[in-house]
Design a protein around this motif. Structure first.
Motif, mmCIF file in Angstrom:
data_model
loop_
_atom_site.group_PDB
_atom_site.id
_atom_site.type_symbol
_atom_site.label_atom_id
_atom_site.label_comp_id
_atom_site.label_asym_id
_atom_site.label_seq_id
_atom_site.Cartn_x
_atom_site.Cartn_y
_atom_site.Cartn_z
ATOM 1 N N ILE A 130 -13.563 -2.969 5.465
ATOM 2 C CA ILE A 130 -14.706 -2.061 5.442
ATOM 3 C C ILE A 130 -15.887 -2.585 6.228
ATOM 4 N N ASN A 174 -19.316 -2.094 -1.662
ATOM 5 C CA ASN A 174 -19.641 -0.809 -1.043
ATOM 6 C C ASN A 174 -20.769 -0.941 -0.021
ATOM 7 N N MET A 219 0.811 -1.192 0.000
ATOM 8 C CA MET A 219 0.000 0.000 0.000
ATOM 9 C C MET A 219 0.855 1.257 0.000
ATOM 10 N N GLU A 220 1.974 1.151 0.683
ATOM 11 C CA GLU A 220 2.778 2.360 0.852
ATOM 12 C C GLU A 220 3.471 2.798 -0.434
ATOM 13 N N GLN A 248 -8.210 7.309 -14.120
ATOM 14 C CA GLN A 248 -8.291 7.914 -12.792
ATOM 15 C C GLN A 248 -8.948 7.022 -11.753
ATOM 16 N N GLU A 304 -13.151 6.798 -5.749
ATOM 17 C CA GLU A 304 -11.884 6.238 -6.187
ATOM 18 C C GLU A 304 -12.100 4.904 -6.879
ATOM 19 N N LEU A 345 -19.275 7.602 4.052
ATOM 20 C CA LEU A 345 -17.998 7.974 3.441
ATOM 21 C C LEU A 345 -17.486 6.882 2.516
ATOM 22 N N LEU A 346 -17.747 5.639 2.922
ATOM 23 C CA LEU A 346 -17.312 4.520 2.087
ATOM 24 C C LEU A 346 -17.957 4.615 0.709
ATOM 25 N N GLU A 381 -16.526 12.329 -6.529
ATOM 26 C CA GLU A 381 -15.097 12.075 -6.509
ATOM 27 C C GLU A 381 -14.752 10.729 -5.880
ATOM 28 N N ASN A 423 -16.330 0.610 13.011
ATOM 29 C CA ASN A 423 -16.143 2.054 12.980
ATOM 30 C C ASN A 423 -16.127 2.624 11.562
ATOM 31 N N VAL A 424 -16.400 1.770 10.589
ATOM 32 C CA VAL A 424 -16.421 2.266 9.220
ATOM 33 C C VAL A 424 -17.737 2.993 8.957
ATOM 34 N N ASP A 425 -17.592 4.143 8.354
ATOM 35 C CA ASP A 425 -18.788 4.914 8.065
ATOM 36 C C ASP A 425 -19.242 4.626 6.639
ATOM 37 N N LEU A 468 -10.309 -2.262 1.732
ATOM 38 C CA LEU A 468 -10.066 -1.164 0.808
ATOM 39 C C LEU A 468 -8.820 -0.459 1.311
ATOM 40 N N GLN A 516 -19.157 7.166 -0.702
ATOM 41 C CA GLN A 516 -18.664 8.313 -1.450
ATOM 42 C C GLN A 516 -17.399 7.931 -2.208
ATOM 43 N N PHE A 565 -7.863 -1.536 4.738
ATOM 44 C CA PHE A 565 -8.800 -1.450 5.858
ATOM 45 C C PHE A 565 -10.006 -2.327 5.603
#
Lengths: 438, 270, 303
Positions: free
Chosen positions: B91, B69, B13-14, B215, B186, B100-101, B184, B95-97, B86, B103, B89
């Motif tokens: 999902i 999703n 990932m890094e 993209q 990903e 936001l996921l 927007e 604590n996953v929202d 993802l 989105q 993390f």
């Protein structure tokens, strides 16, 4: 414009690089966006709670309605009786002075009562109907004349309420009973001369001026007569109309006007049907006022559109292929309907009819208009006799200020709701048991 | 899952290599009430690549996609075991929202479903609720950008206020894609985006997918073998709730390892 | 065989004609009495007069005295009670419907819906009883604690109880309308990351708006025509007021008081009841037709 557009893209790219896990709520706490998200979440909770609270309010109301009625009505199913040492003195019986006999018995028990005023309040402990009960007893057993026996006689309504409430709660309000009477009832209770018994009069009497004697039999029979007339008229008429409209009627403007007509009839306020009953049935045809015949005719108009609409829906849900199949075997159009379509649609038709009956059963306003609001003490024998119905009995008793009628009203409502539940369960049963799924 | 594997994941990932694994599922099983719909599915989805999910109807492709999703949260009686990651993390953690996921992981549906609002409002809906823009100008710009990206701008720029439902099927679907990318995201999930469209509109959407690939990370379900071959870099073949085979698209189509894959691609069942 | 066939058809047709005749009869009978009323009392006085005291017109020398049949207070009272009822029923019914169709688990919905529909099946006379015996004293006590004097027969009592009576009706129509909105729309919104409330407010409700408007209209028409609750709880006096704490009267109450127990039909007093009834009929008819047209248009949009 183009420039702005490019800047925008760059920002987006940067944002993606910066945030490693943008979808995790907790890691987001330092971003300014967090407050917006928090707001959205709060709005979501508020909205959801508003929905839940609305439903709970509706539930709460239902529960309080039921509790209210049951708690003030269940006591009407029992009546208080008082045991009196009755002496059938020959001369009093011959004179027919049964009231005197009851009064003497009471004076026997409370020998210290002397003044006129005190005596009057003592006599009010016992129902005014008690002398009539003695009379009918003597008629059955004439050999009782001249003897002395202990008899259970119905207490007056005020006495009864006082007694029942004392049983429930020692310190509860006394009602319309004075101090002396309270003392006497307590004495009677202590000497085992009082008892609670199933309130038979409530189920076998008609209306009465005396709360302890008032019952629902006459109004229930009135209700049944009315519904009978109503169903006998509305069922065949409604089903036939629905069959014609759904299966035979040509699709043109006349038919569609008829359809609109009948659909709108379903939404007309019920009181308008009362007006019709008044002006046509009573005024024009001169039918007997207050009778269950007219009541039934009025209610028939009321549930006619209900039956037509539900029957049409039931017929409509039978697939066209079934009709085609029957017709392909050489069945005539009426044979197709009466051998197939109608048979398969019958559960739906019956459900609609039963729900129509439920509606007619609870209806009050149009019946008041045609004079079914009378005081009916005896059950009607035929459909042309003056009658009243259960909901109207409830209406009449609600308006009666006497305390004894409050529990009667609630009890009558319990019976009314019991019938409603029964009718609706029938509808559910018919639908669940017989309905064909296509 | 061993500790070693986790370490590999995080190192992956890094360094921002183009062949990053964007999403991965491990032992993902889905149950509808008592019926199991997916059996231990493991799949990697690479960044800025198109992954196609193919397989006969009812094989679990859609179910799988909806796990990515968490749209399965809205299906009554749906239960999920295993992990969906993802960027490393899970999902499905508490604590996953999901807001936001979603989105970040957008979705386009089989049938075009524009809201009964104007074209502009359709695209602006997402940015508005997420407050992605701070001014009206910015919002208009974002809408324009999104519409341009799906190639719809020239066709609708003069009637942005007419209802979204007034467009043709292909335009509606592109509008829905514009709506999805306006927030927007990903990753963009596409559930048979072309099944309700005619060949010309389909070709247009396929072109669009190829452009968007630059993209976004794209996952697409398709029933058309040709389409999968044309648009995707990777392909996973589902059958009866399991992944039979997955890998490079050219490999799957030209030299499948599994007999079932061969039969399906060859049109023997489906 | 053909004869038999014809006979059945003729029977069915005549039944249909009879049904139609009855519907025509309802209108005609009320209409003719209304016309006779308006031949004695001017239409203008009836619809714009502010004084309603029909009882005084019984004496022949006073028949149709101007201002006696001014129905404004009656209509105002009807309007006031219905408004209060809708203020209760609209939010309760709508929010319940939203909760049931969006948030509730299927199991909750399965038993909550029939239970709430029990409320719709309870006869109106029972609501009247509840209004008189429970609601009125409760509201009065509550009013006293906050320093308001509420009449024992008040528009507030009648309206509140009527509102609760209409709630399940509004709820079940709204729920039908909301669940008729295609699932794909809400899925589209949720997939973008909208919360459920945002989806409801911005996507579902705008789409379902016509249907919800017609649900509310049908609720209003119910309220306008409701009789027993107002007869028992709203009062008889025709006060020209919009204060919900006072006693008001409604068209249905007046029809009832003018006609119940009366054997004479040839006075303006009884005909006034028919005039009120006819106005009521027209009002509910318009409300229903508008509601049905809206619903029909709306159905076509999604079918």
């Amino acid at each position: 414009m183009i420039k702005l557009f490019e800047r925008r893209t760059r920002i987006t790219v940067q944002r993606i690089k910066k945030k490693k896990s943008p979808f995790i709520y907790k890691s987001y706490s330092k971003k300014p966006k967090h407050t917006w998200l928090k707001k959205r979440k709060a709005a979501e909770r508020r909205f959801r709670n508003a929905g839940l609270i609305s439903i709970l309010i509706a539930f709460l109301f239902l529960v309080s309605l039921v509790c209210n009625i049951v708690s003030s009505g269940y006591s009407a199913f029992t009546g208080t009786q008082i045991k009196l040492p009755i002496t059938f003195q020959t001369e009093l019986v011959e004179k027919g002075a049964y009231r005197k006999i009851v009064q003497n018995a009471l004076l026997d028990l409370f020998q210290d009562v002397e003044t006129r005023k005190e005596k009057r309040s003592l006599f009010m402990l016992i129902s005014r109907n008690a002398p009539y009960e003695l009379k009918s007893l003597i008629k059955q057993k004439p050999d009782l004349i001249g003897t002395k026996i202990d008899l259970w006689l119905p207490a007056a309504s005020a006495t009864s309420i006082f007694y029942k409430q004392r049983l429930l709660e020692e310190s509860k309000r006394i009602g319309k009973i004075n101090g002396d009477q309270a003392k006497w009832v307590t004495t009677l209770a202590q000497s085992q001369r009082t008892r609670l018994k199933f309130n038979m009069p409530f189920f076998k009497n008609g209306d009465s001026r005396e709360a302890e004697q008032a019952g629902i039999l006459a109004s229930t029979i009135g209700s049944f007569f009315t519904i009978l007339v109503c169903v006998l008229l509305a069922f065949p008429l409604g089903v036939a109309t629905a069959i014609y409209l759904e299966e035979f009627a040509p699709r043109n403007w006349v038919t569609s006007i008829i359809e609109i007509n009948i659909n709108n009839l379903a939404a007309v306020p019920s009181i308008i049907f009362g007006l019709l009953g008044l002006s046509i049935y009573l005024n024009f045809f001169g039918m007997p006022r207050s009778s269950s015949l007219v009541g039934g005719l009025v209610l028939a108009l009321l549930i006619l559109p209900v039956i037509v609409i539900s029957t049409r829906n039931a017929l409509h849900s039978v697939p066209q292929s079934i009709r085609d199949a029957a017709a392909a075997l050489g069945a005539t159009p009426t044979q197709v309907v009466f051998h197939h379509t109608l048979i398969y649609a019958l559960p739906g038709v019956m459900t609609g009819v039963i729900l129509g009956i439920a509606r007619a059963f609870g209806e009050t306003a149009p019946l008041l208009m045609i004079g079914m609001v009378a005081f009916i003490a005896d059950a009607p024998q035929t459909i042309t006799d003056p009658a009243t119905t259960l909901p109207i009995q409830v209406f009449l008793w609600t308006n009666n200020p006497e305390l004894g009628f409050v529990e009667k009203t609630a009890a009558a409502i319990m019976v009314l709701l019991g019938f409603m539940i029964l009718i609706n369960l029938c509808a559910v049963y018919v639908r669940k048991r017989f309905e064909i799924k296509w | 899952m061993s500790a070693k594997q986790t370490a590999i994941e995080s190192s992956n990932m890094e360094n921002n290599q183009p062949l990053d694994i964007r999403m991965k599922t491990r032992d993902l099983s889905v149950f509808y009430d008592d019926k199991q719909a997916l059996f231990d599915v493991n799949l990697d989805i690479y960044k800025n690549r198109v992954t196609a999910l193919i397989g006969p109807s009812g094989c679990g492709k859609s179910t799988f996609m909806r796990c990515l999703n968490r749209m399965n949260d809205y299906v009554d009686g749906c239960r999920i075991t295993g992990k969906v990651r993802l960027d490393g993390f899970n999902i499905y953690k508490d604590n996953v929202d999901t807001i936001l996921l979603r989105q970040k992981v957008g979705m386009v549906f089989q049938k075009p479903n524009p809201f009964p609002k104007s074209i502009f409002e359709n695209v602006a809906y997402g940015p508005k609720i997420h407050k992605l823009t701070s001014s009206k100008d910015e919002l208009e710009e974002l809408v324009m950008k999104s519409l341009k990206r799906v190639g719809l701008w020239d066709e609708v720029s003069d009637r942005l206020s007419s209802p979204g439902t007034s467009l043709s099927g292909g335009q509606q679907q592109r509008l829905c894609i514009a709506r999805a990318i306006a927030t927007e995201p990903e990753v963009v999930l596409m559930d048979e985006p072309c099944s309700a469209l005619d060949p010309i509109a389909t070709a247009r959407i396929e072109e669009l997918i190829a452009e968007l690939e630059q993209q976004y990370t794209i996952v697409i379900i398709t029933h058309s073998m040709q389409q999968a071959e044309r648009v995707s870099d990777y392909t996973a073949f589902f059958h009866l709730g399991k992944i039979i085979e997955s890998g490079d698209t050219s490999k799957i189509f030209n030299d499948p390892e599994h007999q079932k894959t061969k039969d399906y691609i060859g049109g023997k069942f489906g | 065989m053909a004869k038999y066939e014809k006979l059945i058809r003729a029977t069915l047709l005549s039944c249909t004609m009879l049904s139609v005749m009855i519907t025509v009869m309802v209108v005609a009978s009320v209409f003719s009495e209304t016309m006779r009323f308006f031949s004695n009392v001017s239409v203008f006085n009836f619809f714009f007069g502010t004084e309603w005291s029909p009882q005084t017109a019984i004496r022949p020398d006073q028949a149709g005295g101007s201002g006696t049949f001014g129905a404004v207070p009656v209509f105002l009272g009807t309007f006031l009670v219905t408004l209060i009822a809708m203020a209760v029923a609209a939010p309760l019914g709508l929010f319940s419907a939203i909760y049931l169709s969006v948030y509730a688990s299927p199991r909750f919905r399965l038993w909550a819906k029939p239970v709430l529909e029990i409320l719709a099946g309870v006869p109106s006379v029972v609501y009247g009883y509840f209004a008189v015996i429970t609601m009125a004293p409760m509201l009065r006590e509550f009013g006293e604690t906050i320093g308001l004097s509420i009449a024992s027969e008040s528009a507030l009592t009648a309206g509140t109880v009527m509102g609760i009576m209409i709630t399940p009706y509004v709820m079940s129509i709204s729920e039908d309308v909301i669940s008729a909105v295609p699932k794909s729309l809400s899925m589209g919104s949720l997939a973008i990351g909208a919360t459920e409330s945002e989806t409801v407010k911005k996507v579902i409700l705008p789409a379902a708006l016509p249907g919800i408007v017609s649900a509310l209209l049908l609720g209003v028409s119910r309220g306008v025509g409701e009789t027993m609750v107002v007869v028992m709880a709203a009062g008889m006096a025709a006060n020209l007021t919009i204060n919900p704490l006072e006693s008001v009267t409604t068209a249905t109450v007046q029809i009832m008081t003018l006609l119940v127990g009366d054997h004479e039909f040839d006075s303006d007093k009884t005909r006034a009841a028919f005039a009120l009834g006819f106005s009521l009929f027209i009002m509910t008819l318009i409300l229903n037709i508008v509601a049905l047209i809206i619903v029909k248009k709306y159905r076509e949009r999604y079918d």
